[in-house]
Design an enzyme around this catalytic site. Structure first.
Site, PDB file in Angstrom:
ATOM      1  N   CYS A  66      36.653  41.399  32.783  1.00 54.15           N
ATOM      2  CA  CYS A  66      35.511  41.571  33.688  1.00 54.15           C
ATOM      3  C   CYS A  66      34.364  40.716  33.134  1.00 54.15           C
ATOM      4  O   CYS A  66      34.593  39.732  32.452  1.00 54.15           O
ATOM      5  CB  CYS A  66      35.131  43.038  33.832  1.00 54.15           C
ATOM      6  SG  CYS A  66      34.499  43.776  32.309  1.00 54.15           S
ATOM      7  N   TYR A  67      33.132  41.076  33.426  1.00 51.24           N
ATOM      8  CA  TYR A  67      31.986  40.287  32.948  1.00 51.24           C
ATOM      9  C   TYR A  67      31.756  40.442  31.448  1.00 51.24           C
ATOM     10  O   TYR A  67      31.682  39.471  30.717  1.00 51.24           O
ATOM     11  CB  TYR A  67      30.713  40.684  33.694  1.00 51.24           C
ATOM     12  CG  TYR A  67      30.748  40.375  35.160  1.00 51.24           C
ATOM     13  CD1 TYR A  67      30.424  39.110  35.630  1.00 51.24           C
ATOM     14  CD2 TYR A  67      31.151  41.347  36.069  1.00 51.24           C
ATOM     15  CE1 TYR A  67      30.480  38.821  36.991  1.00 51.24           C
ATOM     16  CE2 TYR A  67      31.207  41.065  37.429  1.00 51.24           C
ATOM     17  CZ  TYR A  67      30.871  39.800  37.882  1.00 51.24           C
ATOM     18  OH  TYR A  67      30.933  39.515  39.217  1.00 51.24           O
TER      19      TYR A  67
END
Length: 107
Positions: A66-67
């Site tokens: 993810c981020y």
């Protein structure tokens, strides 16, 4: 309860260099994914997860990106519950990967 493991960036880099068989999924939004992602990863969202679960290998390690390594933990826990043998959440996420390996980003 099935759970996931944390994976650090140096370990993932080593796996990718060693051509380790693994499945790499990226749960960031489409625009972020298009702007850059780890080579070999596929974007996963609520619309594509059904097909992914049907066709993906349950045996190969599955790495969720993810981020920053936060939301990937929830996704990894959920995927582990779907019968994947080895599920990892990438600590630091794509942001840290891009910072450490700017030459290993595909767009």
């Amino acid at each position: 309860m099935t759970t996931f493991q944390h994976l650090d960036i140096p370990t993932l880099a080593g796996w990718l260099e060693g051509d380790q068989a693994l499945t790499l999924v990226d749960i960031r939004d489409p625009q972020s994914f298009a702007q850059g992602h780890i080579p070999g990863s596929r974007r996963l969202d609520n619309d594509t997860v059904g097909a992914f679960i049907e066709e993906a290998s349950r045996e190969a390690p599955l790495v969720v990106v993810c981020y920053h390594g936060h939301s990937s933990q929830q996704a990894a826990a959920w995927l582990a519950g779907q019968g994947f043998a080895e599920v990892y959440s990438l600590d630091g996420g794509f942001t840290d990967w891009q910072h450490r390996h700017p030459d290993r980003v595909e767009s």
